[in-house]
Design a protein around this motif. Structure first.
Motif, PDB file in Angstrom:
ATOM      1  N   LEU A   1       0.817  -1.205   0.000  1.00  0.00           N
ATOM      2  CA  LEU A   1       0.000   0.000   0.000  1.00  0.00           C
ATOM      3  C   LEU A   1       0.853   1.258   0.000  1.00  0.00           C
ATOM      4  N   GLY A   2       2.158   1.094  -0.058  1.00  0.00           N
ATOM      5  CA  GLY A   2       3.052   2.238  -0.078  1.00  0.00           C
ATOM      6  C   GLY A   2       3.018   3.057   1.193  1.00  0.00           C
ATOM      7  N   GLN A   3       2.913   2.377   2.325  1.00  0.00           N
ATOM      8  CA  GLN A   3       2.915   3.079   3.606  1.00  0.00           C
ATOM      9  C   GLN A   3       4.275   2.914   4.280  1.00  0.00           C
ATOM     10  N   SER A   4       4.645   3.879   5.099  1.00  0.00           N
ATOM     11  CA  SER A   4       5.897   3.703   5.841  1.00  0.00           C
ATOM     12  C   SER A   4       5.612   2.800   7.039  1.00  0.00           C
ATOM     13  N   PRO A   5       6.452   1.779   7.256  1.00  0.00           N
ATOM     14  CA  PRO A   5       6.221   0.849   8.373  1.00  0.00           C
ATOM     15  C   PRO A   5       6.086   1.581   9.701  1.00  0.00           C
ATOM     16  N   GLY A   6       6.821   2.675   9.866  1.00  0.00           N
ATOM     17  CA  GLY A   6       6.779   3.407  11.121  1.00  0.00           C
ATOM     18  C   GLY A   6       5.391   3.906  11.475  1.00  0.00           C
ATOM     19  N   GLU A   7       4.606   4.254  10.464  1.00  0.00           N
ATOM     20  CA  GLU A   7       3.233   4.685  10.748  1.00  0.00           C
ATOM     21  C   GLU A   7       2.270   3.521  10.688  1.00  0.00           C
ATOM     22  N   PHE A   8       2.557   2.627   9.733  1.00  0.00           N
ATOM     23  CA  PHE A   8       1.570   1.585   9.458  1.00  0.00           C
ATOM     24  C   PHE A   8       1.524   0.521  10.550  1.00  0.00           C
ATOM     25  N   ILE A   9       2.674   0.132  11.077  1.00  0.00           N
ATOM     26  CA  ILE A   9       2.672  -0.979  12.045  1.00  0.00           C
ATOM     27  C   ILE A   9       1.960  -0.641  13.354  1.00  0.00           C
ATOM     28  N   PRO A  10       2.189   0.529  13.942  1.00  0.00           N
ATOM     29  CA  PRO A  10       1.366   0.869  15.122  1.00  0.00           C
ATOM     30  C   PRO A  10      -0.126   0.918  14.792  1.00  0.00           C
ATOM     31  N   TYR A  11      -0.446   1.466  13.634  1.00  0.00           N
ATOM     32  CA  TYR A  11      -1.845   1.552  13.189  1.00  0.00           C
ATOM     33  C   TYR A  11      -2.459   0.156  13.095  1.00  0.00           C
ATOM     34  N   LEU A  12      -1.713  -0.740  12.458  1.00  0.00           N
ATOM     35  CA  LEU A  12      -2.187  -2.106  12.286  1.00  0.00           C
ATOM     36  C   LEU A  12      -2.333  -2.820  13.634  1.00  0.00           C
ATOM     37  N   THR A  13      -1.330  -2.632  14.500  1.00  0.00           N
ATOM     38  CA  THR A  13      -1.354  -3.337  15.793  1.00  0.00           C
ATOM     39  C   THR A  13      -2.591  -2.974  16.591  1.00  0.00           C
ATOM     40  N   ILE A  14      -2.830  -1.692  16.780  1.00  0.00           N
ATOM     41  CA  ILE A  14      -3.971  -1.298  17.603  1.00  0.00           C
ATOM     42  C   ILE A  14      -5.287  -1.675  16.920  1.00  0.00           C
ATOM     43  N   GLY A  15      -5.288  -1.569  15.584  1.00  0.00           N
ATOM     44  CA  GLY A  15      -6.497  -1.946  14.846  1.00  0.00           C
ATOM     45  C   GLY A  15      -6.843  -3.408  15.061  1.00  0.00           C
ATOM     46  N   MET A  16      -5.837  -4.278  14.973  1.00  0.00           N
ATOM     47  CA  MET A  16      -6.080  -5.716  15.157  1.00  0.00           C
ATOM     48  C   MET A  16      -6.563  -6.021  16.572  1.00  0.00           C
ATOM     49  N   ILE A  17      -5.961  -5.339  17.546  1.00  0.00           N
ATOM     50  CA  ILE A  17      -6.350  -5.581  18.942  1.00  0.00           C
ATOM     51  C   ILE A  17      -7.818  -5.215  19.150  1.00  0.00           C
ATOM     52  N   LEU A  18      -8.172  -4.015  18.675  1.00  0.00           N
ATOM     53  CA  LEU A  18      -9.548  -3.555  18.894  1.00  0.00           C
ATOM     54  C   LEU A  18     -10.539  -4.387  18.094  1.00  0.00           C
ATOM     55  N   TRP A  19     -10.118  -4.794  16.903  1.00  0.00           N
ATOM     56  CA  TRP A  19     -10.990  -5.641  16.099  1.00  0.00           C
ATOM     57  C   TRP A  19     -11.237  -6.969  16.815  1.00  0.00           C
ATOM     58  N   GLY A  20     -10.176  -7.510  17.370  1.00  0.00           N
ATOM     59  CA  GLY A  20     -10.308  -8.756  18.132  1.00  0.00           C
ATOM     60  C   GLY A  20     -11.278  -8.598  19.291  1.00  0.00           C
ATOM     61  N   TYR A  21     -11.252  -7.430  19.911  1.00  0.00           N
ATOM     62  CA  TYR A  21     -12.155  -7.164  21.037  1.00  0.00           C
ATOM     63  C   TYR A  21     -13.615  -7.234  20.590  1.00  0.00           C
ATOM     64  N   LEU A  22     -13.906  -6.548  19.484  1.00  0.00           N
ATOM     65  CA  LEU A  22     -15.288  -6.548  18.989  1.00  0.00           C
ATOM     66  C   LEU A  22     -15.699  -7.941  18.525  1.00  0.00           C
ATOM     67  N   THR A  23     -14.788  -8.628  17.831  1.00  0.00           N
ATOM     68  CA  THR A  23     -15.123  -9.971  17.345  1.00  0.00           C
ATOM     69  C   THR A  23     -15.410 -10.917  18.502  1.00  0.00           C
ATOM     70  N   SER A  24     -14.535 -10.923  19.505  1.00  0.00           N
ATOM     71  CA  SER A  24     -14.805 -11.901  20.564  1.00  0.00           C
ATOM     72  C   SER A  24     -16.003 -11.492  21.408  1.00  0.00           C
ATOM     73  N   SER A  25     -16.313 -10.192  21.475  1.00  0.00           N
ATOM     74  CA  SER A  25     -17.547  -9.805  22.165  1.00  0.00           C
ATOM     75  C   SER A  25     -18.752 -10.443  21.491  1.00  0.00           C
ATOM     76  N   ILE A  26     -18.718 -10.464  20.164  1.00  0.00           N
ATOM     77  CA  ILE A  26     -19.865 -11.001  19.428  1.00  0.00           C
ATOM     78  C   ILE A  26     -19.830 -12.530  19.393  1.00  0.00           C
ATOM     79  N   VAL A  27     -18.667 -13.082  19.034  1.00  0.00           N
ATOM     80  CA  VAL A  27     -18.607 -14.531  18.793  1.00  0.00           C
ATOM     81  C   VAL A  27     -18.468 -15.297  20.116  1.00  0.00           C
ATOM     82  N   ASP A  28     -17.478 -14.956  20.928  1.00  0.00           N
ATOM     83  CA  ASP A  28     -17.330 -15.652  22.220  1.00  0.00           C
ATOM     84  C   ASP A  28     -18.434 -15.231  23.182  1.00  0.00           C
TER      85      ASP A  28
END
Lengths: 247, 263
Positions: free
Chosen positions: B59-86
């Protein structure tokens, strides 16, 4: 004063509808609309009774007469479709010993969890936990996960914990009562003490020889209705008179 | 309704039961594994590293910005998913308790809320490490993460309530929700930055009308930029909470007394 009052209670199970229903069939029939093929099994019919503080009440009847269901209604586990249930006092249903036990947790942890679930406060548990441990006679085994216990050890721990509770209203199912033979004398004695501590005991049983020693009043259920309610000796006589030869 | 409120209050006051059960669930999940709760981090690290470097390039992003963005996004997404599924299994998995012990059933909702939320909060420590490594800006604005998190946690509690009731009655719901979340994952800016979608007017709507995006933003933006999310996101989250509360009240009114019979 602890008491239990049931007024014109009807309880029915929707066989098929609640258990096997799928989203698909609900959509097809329109949400919430009853389908004609829903079968209801009436477990309790227009049942009223009052139990006052100090009473020890036996429940007898054939399998499927509604004994366990009635206990679960008193416990507030099954909300009745019609009628009212009023209980005053801390209700402690004890239909089995083991709910809340985690195989991976240690004996100590399981004592605490089970005791909390039975309604003990953390402070009360602190006071009683040594007594429970002593009665279970498990010593150092309490430090290891329950998974490693033998069946006998597990039963001892579960029994010791469950019987440490001080209930106002104690509801017992026959599994516990009938288990007497398997327990050693001290377990029997501990069970008696538990029943004496409670203000009200309601006790579903098949063992007609144990019943008179505990209960001054007995209720005979048949097909979800009370057919006799009175002094244990009279009701038991009526039950054995009407019962099929094998009981 | 009165009965429900009384039951909820009774359940809440039994906090020492549901916190214990919830925390026990978290501990037991990892008890017999060699590295224990560290699996949460390993899991996340593998995902973030593999997706992170590939997508940053793609996507042509700099890892320095993208990796923190991705990390927190995945964590929060996991929170919503397990709230619904688990969380959807809160009643189903508590069948043994519900049928044997007379505790108000919301105790089991709170139990799942504790275990799911604690797992998420532990996972968020991983973001702290990533944030330090990539020098994510920290300032007073970072504190805006607190109201964001409270909103997200309220959402989680409501989602657990709704799906626990629905799934007890219709066991297909958890499976359907899990499929739905997979689809949403690909249209929600988690593994790609929102501004890439915004380049097209029509795709921009996919973001603006996506409730998941706003739920992520109220936590993600303060953490990444040390400033508030767009005001639209706060409005959207307020709306989402209002709708979910209404749905939860409806679901409770319809199913509450039938839960024990549905198990």
């Amino acid at each position: 004063m602890a008491h239990i009052q049931l007024d014109r209670v009807d309880l029915e199970f929707q066989v098929g509808a609640e258990r096997h229903d799928t989203l698909k069939s609900a959509m097809r029939s329109g949400f919430g609309r009853r389908r004609t093929e829903v079968r209801t099994a009436k477990a309790l019919k227009d049942l009223s009774l009052t139990i006052k503080s100090g009473e020890r009440v036996g429940l007898i009847g054939h399998n499927g007469a509604g004994k366990s269901t009635l206990l679960k209604v008193m416990a507030g586990i099954y909300p009745p479709q019609r009628g009212t249930v009023v209980t005053d006092g801390h209700v402690c249903p004890m239909f089995e010993f083991v709910t809340g036990f985690e195989m991976e947790a240690t004996g100590w942890e399981n004592i605490r969890t089970r005791a909390l679930l039975l309604g003990m406060s953390p402070k009360e548990i602190d006071q009683k936990i040594d007594g429970i441990a002593a009665f279970s006679n498990l010593g150092e085994f309490l430090d290891i996960p329950v998974r490693h216990y033998s069946t006998g050890m597990f039963v001892r721990l579960a029994f010791a914990t469950s019987t440490a509770v001080d209930p106002q209203i104690l509801l017992l199912d026959e599994v516990m009562a009938a288990g007497d033979a398997a327990f050693i004398e001290s377990a029997r004695q501990r069970m008696n003490e538990l029943m004496l501590r409670a203000s009200i005991v309601v006790f579903a049983s098949h063992s007609l020889d144990v019943l008179p020693t505990f209960c001054d009043r007995t209720i005979l259920l048949k097909e979800g209705r009370i057919v006799a309610d009175g002094p244990t000796a009279d009701v038991v006589r009526r039950y054995t008179g009407s019962a099929s030869p094998r009981t | 309704m009165q009965v429900t409120i009384r039951d909820v209050v009774r359940s809440a006051r039994l906090w020492h039961i549901w916190t214990r059960l919830g925390l026990q669930d978290v501990r037991l999940k990892f008890r017999r594994s060699a590295i224990g709760a560290a699996w949460i981090f390993v899991n996340l690290a593998v995902l973030v590293l593999s997706i992170g470097f590939i997508y940053a390039n793609l996507l042509g992003q700099s890892p320095g910005e993208f990796i923190p963005y991705l990390t927190i996004g995945m964590i929060l997404w996991g929170y919503l998913t397990s709230s619904i599924v688990d969380g959807g299994n809160a009643f189903v998995n508590s069948e043994g308790y519900i049928k044997q012990i007379s505790l108000p059933i919301y105790v089991y909702i709170f139990r799942y809320f504790v275990s799911i939320s604690v797992t998420t909060l532990v996972t968020m420590c991983a973001f702290v490490i990533v944030a330090v490594v990539y020098r994510v800006p920290v300032g007073p604005g970072t504190l805006l993460v607190i109201p964001g998190l409270l909103m997200l946690m309220t959402t989680s509690l409501l989602l657990i309530t709704i799906f626990a009731h629905l799934n007890a009655r219709f066991r297909d719901v958890a499976h359907m929700a899990s499929v739905g979340m997979q689809v949403l994952f690909y249209v929600t800016p988690v593994i790609f930055p929102a501004h890439l979608l915004r380049q097209s007017r029509s795709l921009s709507l996919v973001i603006d009308l996506n409730p998941m995006y706003h739920l992520l933003e109220v936590v993600r933006r303060p953490l990444l930029t040390s400033g508030p999310a767009d005001w639209q996101s706060y409005v959207a989250v307020a709306l989402i909470l209002a709708v979910l509360s209404a749905v939860a009240a409806g679901v409770i009114a319809v199913f509450q007394r039938r839960i024990v019979f549905a198990l």
